[in-house]
Design a protein around this motif. Structure first.
Motif, PDB file in Angstrom:
ATOM      1  N   LYS A 517       0.813  -1.225   0.000  1.00 40.98           N
ATOM      2  CA  LYS A 517       0.000   0.000   0.000  1.00 40.98           C
ATOM      3  C   LYS A 517       0.844   1.271   0.000  1.00 40.98           C
ATOM      4  N   TYR A 518       2.112   1.126   0.301  1.00 37.02           N
ATOM      5  CA  TYR A 518       2.969   2.312   0.260  1.00 37.02           C
ATOM      6  C   TYR A 518       3.669   2.450  -1.091  1.00 37.02           C
ATOM      7  N   LEU A 519       3.436   1.465  -1.948  1.00 34.03           N
ATOM      8  CA  LEU A 519       4.178   1.446  -3.215  1.00 34.03           C
ATOM      9  C   LEU A 519       3.283   1.793  -4.401  1.00 34.03           C
ATOM     10  N   PRO A 520       3.892   2.257  -5.466  1.00 35.17           N
ATOM     11  CA  PRO A 520       3.106   2.532  -6.678  1.00 35.17           C
ATOM     12  C   PRO A 520       2.694   1.219  -7.342  1.00 35.17           C
ATOM     13  N   PRO A 521       1.829   1.264  -8.357  1.00 39.95           N
ATOM     14  CA  PRO A 521       1.424   0.017  -9.008  1.00 39.95           C
ATOM     15  C   PRO A 521       2.610  -0.699  -9.655  1.00 39.95           C
ATOM     16  N   LYS A 522       2.474  -2.005  -9.752  1.00 46.01           N
ATOM     17  CA  LYS A 522       3.508  -2.796 -10.441  1.00 46.01           C
ATOM     18  C   LYS A 522       2.830  -3.562 -11.564  1.00 46.01           C
ATOM     19  N   ILE A 523       3.321  -3.380 -12.758  1.00 43.95           N
ATOM     20  CA  ILE A 523       2.747  -4.092 -13.905  1.00 43.95           C
ATOM     21  C   ILE A 523       3.791  -5.102 -14.360  1.00 43.95           C
ATOM     22  N   GLU A 524       3.465  -6.347 -14.171  1.00 43.30           N
ATOM     23  CA  GLU A 524       4.431  -7.400 -14.449  1.00 43.30           C
ATOM     24  C   GLU A 524       4.009  -8.124 -15.721  1.00 43.30           C
ATOM     25  N   SER A 525       4.890  -8.207 -16.707  1.00 42.61           N
ATOM     26  CA  SER A 525       4.517  -8.872 -17.959  1.00 42.61           C
ATOM     27  C   SER A 525       5.530  -9.955 -18.305  1.00 42.61           C
ATOM     28  N   VAL A 526       5.011 -11.109 -18.644  1.00 45.13           N
ATOM     29  CA  VAL A 526       5.873 -12.164 -19.173  1.00 45.13           C
ATOM     30  C   VAL A 526       5.681 -12.127 -20.684  1.00 45.13           C
ATOM     31  N   VAL A 527       6.754 -11.842 -21.378  1.00 43.08           N
ATOM     32  CA  VAL A 527       6.641 -11.602 -22.814  1.00 43.08           C
ATOM     33  C   VAL A 527       7.320 -12.739 -23.574  1.00 43.08           C
ATOM     34  N   PHE A 528       6.533 -13.456 -24.358  1.00 44.08           N
ATOM     35  CA  PHE A 528       7.066 -14.589 -25.116  1.00 44.08           C
ATOM     36  C   PHE A 528       7.475 -14.091 -26.498  1.00 44.08           C
ATOM     37  N   CYS A 529       8.760 -14.190 -26.806  1.00 45.86           N
ATOM     38  CA  CYS A 529       9.290 -13.614 -28.043  1.00 45.86           C
ATOM     39  C   CYS A 529       9.564 -14.729 -29.054  1.00 45.86           C
ATOM     40  N   ARG A 530       9.103 -14.521 -30.269  1.00 46.19           N
ATOM     41  CA  ARG A 530       9.353 -15.540 -31.305  1.00 46.19           C
ATOM     42  C   ARG A 530      10.835 -15.612 -31.617  1.00 46.19           C
ATOM     43  N   PRO A 531      11.391 -16.811 -31.715  1.00 45.57           N
ATOM     44  CA  PRO A 531      12.816 -16.899 -32.047  1.00 45.57           C
ATOM     45  C   PRO A 531      13.078 -16.450 -33.483  1.00 45.57           C
ATOM     46  N   GLY A 532      14.306 -15.972 -33.752  1.00 49.06           N
ATOM     47  CA  GLY A 532      14.685 -15.583 -35.107  1.00 49.06           C
ATOM     48  C   GLY A 532      14.944 -16.817 -35.967  1.00 49.06           C
ATOM     49  N   ILE A 533      15.072 -16.593 -37.280  1.00 45.13           N
ATOM     50  CA  ILE A 533      15.241 -17.726 -38.204  1.00 45.13           C
ATOM     51  C   ILE A 533      16.506 -18.527 -37.892  1.00 45.13           C
ATOM     52  N   LEU A 534      17.608 -17.797 -37.685  1.00 43.85           N
ATOM     53  CA  LEU A 534      18.864 -18.486 -37.376  1.00 43.85           C
ATOM     54  C   LEU A 534      18.744 -19.261 -36.061  1.00 43.85           C
ATOM     55  N   GLN A 535      18.081 -18.657 -35.108  1.00 43.16           N
ATOM     56  CA  GLN A 535      17.886 -19.333 -33.814  1.00 43.16           C
ATOM     57  C   GLN A 535      17.127 -20.651 -34.001  1.00 43.16           C
ATOM     58  N   ILE A 536      16.082 -20.599 -34.818  1.00 40.64           N
ATOM     59  CA  ILE A 536      15.264 -21.800 -35.015  1.00 40.64           C
ATOM     60  C   ILE A 536      16.107 -22.903 -35.639  1.00 40.64           C
ATOM     61  N   GLU A 537      16.872 -22.518 -36.635  1.00 41.13           N
ATOM     62  CA  GLU A 537      17.685 -23.508 -37.346  1.00 41.13           C
ATOM     63  C   GLU A 537      18.706 -24.154 -36.399  1.00 41.13           C
ATOM     64  N   LEU A 538      19.385 -23.298 -35.652  1.00 46.26           N
ATOM     65  CA  LEU A 538      20.403 -23.806 -34.723  1.00 46.26           C
ATOM     66  C   LEU A 538      19.761 -24.646 -33.616  1.00 46.26           C
ATOM     67  N   TYR A 539      18.611 -24.217 -33.187  1.00 47.16           N
ATOM     68  CA  TYR A 539      17.915 -24.933 -32.110  1.00 47.16           C
ATOM     69  C   TYR A 539      17.605 -26.362 -32.551  1.00 47.16           C
ATOM     70  N   ARG A 540      17.083 -26.460 -33.776  1.00 43.49           N
ATOM     71  CA  ARG A 540      16.764 -27.801 -34.295  1.00 43.49           C
ATOM     72  C   ARG A 540      18.014 -28.660 -34.358  1.00 43.49           C
TER      73      ARG A 540
END
Ligand SMILES: Nc1ncnc2c1ncn2[C@@H]1O[C@H](COP(=O)(O)OP(=O)(O)OP(=O)(O)O)[C@@H](O)[C@H]1O
Ligand SMILES: [Mg+2]
Length: 890
Positions: A517-540
């Protein structure tokens, strides 16, 4: 060695003697209420008749003369303490076997001796007698069988009663009392000496104030009747809003007021009081009672395990300042010198907090660093507080050992969970018995670490490590195995409850909610980011590698799974990080860990031929792409606000720093390599409103704990750690007292990858992180099973959010949705996605279910009601969001 009498005889009849009473959990509200009521109208603590048997053998006037006999019985009590725990575990096991059908098993406390014809016979010891039908077992207080027999006459055993003497199995016994089956199965009958609690504030029976001198010490020595002004409280206990510490009960006075000095109210300096939040007042009373030995006889330790940002520092400063100037007995100060040991990055912060709350006139604190040697502290009588880093403590240990400290405070003390590290050994070697551990993240891993922390503050309270294991750890852990029988579950539960209650007396943990109650609001977001093309290839390719195949076949020698996990995590942060390490290995190792599993070649081939990690592209990493957009949006929409950007890896921080450079963002950086002496300066620089820094790059593992980074109001977690506590620690840096803006926390995860799996594991583990004081929650997995590895090494390319898929969310507010939500924890929120077809899994951890209550939507959702996320959603596949303190003023 023969004793003239069994211990129980020294203390009076066991039957009449109170059994060990585990401390009840201290109810916050209760305590608060008491504190409010406590004012000057007085709380003289009444000794409950069942709390301290020794005391009640003494008439009031004799209190001051009885210390010796008390000490003796206390010693014998301690002696028993250690071994008693082991006994209970064995006892509980054997109980089943011993019970004869048709006969209720009975338990007696007895004293015993060998049958002898001597004239002056002496009892040899206390024991527990278990009688079942025609059989009996006699156990000493260590739980060892010292006699066993069967075939007795039913009437002989069945009619045993208090005060009776009989011969059984070659031993003469006298029945001292009857033990309830509950005391027996919980093991309490073996614990009669462990941690006998004093009254707690919540248990105080109040009665009008009476002059303590007259009521307790009736002798007429000059000292006792002296009405000297010195015996007046330092601050007026009757003043409005005065904050008076609880007065001691008679047993305390009897133990610690040997000279029968007048009782003087201990009143917290009003200069501090008007700053204190209610939970801080409560914390100060708690600390005070613990270190004064008012909560448990002969124990002076405490663990203040408040969540981060609740002002543990101010609570300790208030305690120190109070005890340094005041005392209960004749007003004599309780402490002279205090030692505060803290991570290097917080040494200066502690000094500043002293200054912030007490100014520079009241108290002289000394901080040890390159320019301020410990000798200066030793040679000057001015200083009453020494603040030192854990590292420096080791270097100056010999000198520190020679200083008499009356109070020891270990900040971020969870590091003492490891008993084998030098720091713990060093601190244990200090003779100070008033010990306080401060930690925002108390039990992170296992019950043994929990034991280590307890053992540090209140040595011996849980018995030896081996007895603790047998009595608590093993039953608790077994009870959580899927294969546990009903009995094992029950026993484990009982032991966990017992442990929680026992330790609850000197552990205080409040959650962030008390300060929300002494603190300002907190907006917490979990953001799922699509992997890049190179990332996908290497991941596989990585998942296709021989190393991963080995892992999935269960070949885990040389830990290929850890290598694979490391490589996948690097890849998620940025492919250039993986590239660099592949190249490095290629160049400088004959015994290459990657080579061994045929890693390098396959992977390197997937990179463009002219790939240059130095000129990395931001679009090669999904998260980096989102990050750069996010930074730009924050800059645009809130030009005066700043960002804390967190990673656990130095190399990743290098990349992020390079990104800042490319975009012209000024930044400061704090990681493991930042010299301790510079850390506070860097933090202060960033927090200053005159600073031109936009970004603070932070390695949370290296130096995140305890830092105040309230200059930033956006915090981005770039990667995820296995241990939720690390990330929670980092998040708490900005959402804390003093923060002026609404706080935005963003956690970036690469969709469908190992990062999501770690997140899922984290949130199920997080349910455990409150486990310090609630050990009854689900267990954690320490090692990976092949099944888990299989899950870790699966890439969900087509999913927008595997985490959401697991929630079985019935989207668009289908009617049965609410019924499915667990115990209606939070308000129901719509999911804006279409329904999916998984069957509900009621076994999923509570924290996953709580996550389901967060607002969530796919990146494609047209109307994301968040100006920041709205502008970055192009690369975002999914978002979870939760707002705390929505309506609070900013
Ligand atoms: N009563 C108060 N009023 C205003 N500010 C306060 C109060 N109590 C503490 N603070 C401020 O809140 C901030 C956080 O306090 P502190 O560093 O002691 O938290 P902590 O409990 O030690 O957290 P952590 O576990 O992160 O170290 C500090 O800047 C402190 O000065
Ligand atoms: Mg702190």
């Amino acid at each position: 060695m023969r004793r003239s009498a069994a211990p129980s005889q020294l203390q009076g009849s066991l039957a009449k003697k109170p059994r060990f009473r585990p401390p009840g959990n201290i109810s916050t509200s209760n305590l608060n209420e008491k504190i409010n009521k406590m004012g000057p109208h007085v709380t003289f603590i009444e000794v409950g008749t069942t709390k301290n048997p020794q005391l009640h053998l003494q008439p009031d006037s004799g209190i001051c003369n009885s210390v010796l006999s008390a000490a003796t019985s206390e010693e014998s009590a301690k002696e028993k303490n250690d071994v008693a725990l082991v006994a209970a575990a064995e006892v509980a096991k054997s109980e089943e076997k011993e019970a004869a059908p048709g006969h209720r098993t009975k338990y007696f406390s007895v004293v015993w001796r060998k049958v002898s014809k001597k004239k002056h016979k002496k009892w040899e010891g206390d024991a527990v007698l278990i009688v079942s039908g025609r059989s009996f077992t006699l156990k000493d207080l260590e739980g060892r069988d010292i006699g066993k027999g069967t075939g007795y006459k039913l009437k002989d055993l069945d009619s045993l009663n208090e005060g009776e003497t009989t011969v059984i199995g070659g031993k003469e016994i006298e029945v001292m009392g009857i033990i309830s089956s509950d005391d027996y199965s919980s093991g309490r009958c073996f614990q009669s000496s462990i941690g006998s609690p004093c009254l707690t504030t919540s248990q105080i029976t109040q009665k009008p104030f009476s002059n303590p001198v007259k009521s307790i010490c009736k002798s007429n020595t000059k000292e006792n009747v002296d009405d000297s002004p010195n015996f007046k409280p330092r601050h007026d206990p009757y003043a409005q809003n005065s904050f008076v510490m609880p007065r001691p009960d008679k047993s305390h006075q009897w133990m610690f007021n040997k000279n029968c000095l007048p009782l003087v109210d201990v009143v917290v300096d009003p200069y501090l009081v008007h700053h204190l939040r209610p939970h801080q007042k409560e914390g100060i009373v708690f600390l005070y009672e613990c270190v004064m030995g008012m909560r448990m006889n002969g124990r002076f330790g405490a663990i203040l395990a408040d969540e981060m940002g609740l002002g543990k520092t101010l609570q300790c400063i208030s305690l120190i300042w109070t005890l340094l100037r005041q005392g209960l007995y004749g007003g004599k100060p309780v402490i002279k010198k205090t030692l505060i040991v803290t991570p290097g990055s917080l040494v200066i912060n502690w000094r500043k907090e002293f200054q912030k709350w007490l100014g520079s006139e009241r108290i002289k604190v000394f901080t040890v660093d390159q320019d301020h040697k410990i000798e200066d502290f030793i040679n000057s009588p001015l200083y009453s507080v020494l603040i030192i880093s854990y590292e420096m403590l080791l270097r100056c240990l010999d000198q520190i050992k020679n200083i008499k400290f009356d109070l020891l405070i270990c900040d971020e003390g969870h590091r003492l969970k490891n008993t084998s590290i030098k720091t713990t050994t060093a601190l244990v070697s200090l003779s100070c018995e008033k010990r306080v551990i401060l930690t925002g993240t108390p039990v992170q891993n296992d019950l043994q670490e929990f034991y280590a922390l307890i053992e540090f503050v209140n040595p011996g309270i849980l018995g030896s490590l081996s007895s603790y294991r047998r009595i608590y750890e093993e039953p608790i852990i077994s009870s959580r195995e899927p294969s546990a029988t009903q009995e094992e579950k029950k026993l484990g539960e009982k032991r966990a409850t017992e442990l929680t209650r026992l330790t609850g007396l000197f552990i205080l943990r409040r959650t962030q909610e008390v300060i929300n109650k002494y603190l300002p609001p907190k907006i917490e977001s979990v953001v799922f980011c699509r992997p890049g093309i190179l990332q996908i290839e290497l991941y596989r390719k990585l998942l296709d590698s021989q190393a991963v195949r080995f892992c999935l076949q269960g070949v885990l020698e040389n830990s290929p799974h850890l290598i694979c996990i490391g490589a996948l995590k690097k890849l998620c942060n940025h492919p250039c990080l993986l590239f660099k390490s592949l190249k490095e290995k290629e160049c400088n190792s004959s015994c290459d860990e990657y080579e061994e599993y045929n890693f390098s070649d396959v992977l390197i081939d997937a990179y463009p031929v002219d790939y240059n990690p130095v000129t990395f592209s931001e679009t090669d990493s999904g998260k980096l792409q989102v990050l750069t957009k996010l930074l730009a949006v924050i800059r645009k929409l809130s030009p005066s606000e700043k960002v804390v950007l967190v990673s656990n890896y130095t190399q990743t921080l290098n990349i992020l720093q390079e990104v800042c450079k490319r975009h012209g963002y000024n930044c400061s950086r704090l990681d493991g390599r930042t010299p301790v002496a510079q850390r506070q300066q860097i933090v202060d620089g960033f927090n200053s409103k005159h600073s031109s820094d936009f970004i603070f790059l932070l390695s949370s593992k290296a130096g995140g704990v305890g830092l105040n980074l309230i200059g930033g109001s956006h915090l981005i977690l770039y990667d995820i750690d296995w241990n939720p506590a690390t990330d929670i620690q980092a998040m708490a840096r900005v959402w804390r007292d003093g923060q002026k803006h609404p706080v935005h926390i963003y956690r970036l995860l690469t969709t469908g990858t190992i990062e999501e799996k770690i997140y899922q594991r984290q949130i199920s583990k997080q349910g455990l992180s409150g486990a310090v004081v609630d050990l009854t929650k689900t267990s954690e997995h320490i090692q990976f099973s092949v099944e888990e590895l299989k899950n870790l090494f699966t890439f969900h390319e087509d999913s927008d959010c595997v985490t959401h898929d697991l929630l079985d969310c019935e989207c668009m507010g289908r009617k049965d949705h609410q019924a499915e939500s667990l115990e209606g924890v939070c308000a129901y929120r719509n999911c804006q996605l279409g329904p999916n077809h998984h069957k509900p899994d009621y076994k999923k951890p509570l924290s996953m279910s709580q996550l389901k209550q967060w607002k969530h939507f796919s990146g494609k959702y047209p109307n994301i009601n968040d100006p920041f996320l709205e502008r970055i959603k192009e690369n975002v596949s999914f978002i979870f969001q939760n707002v705390t303190n929505q309506g609070s003023p900013t």
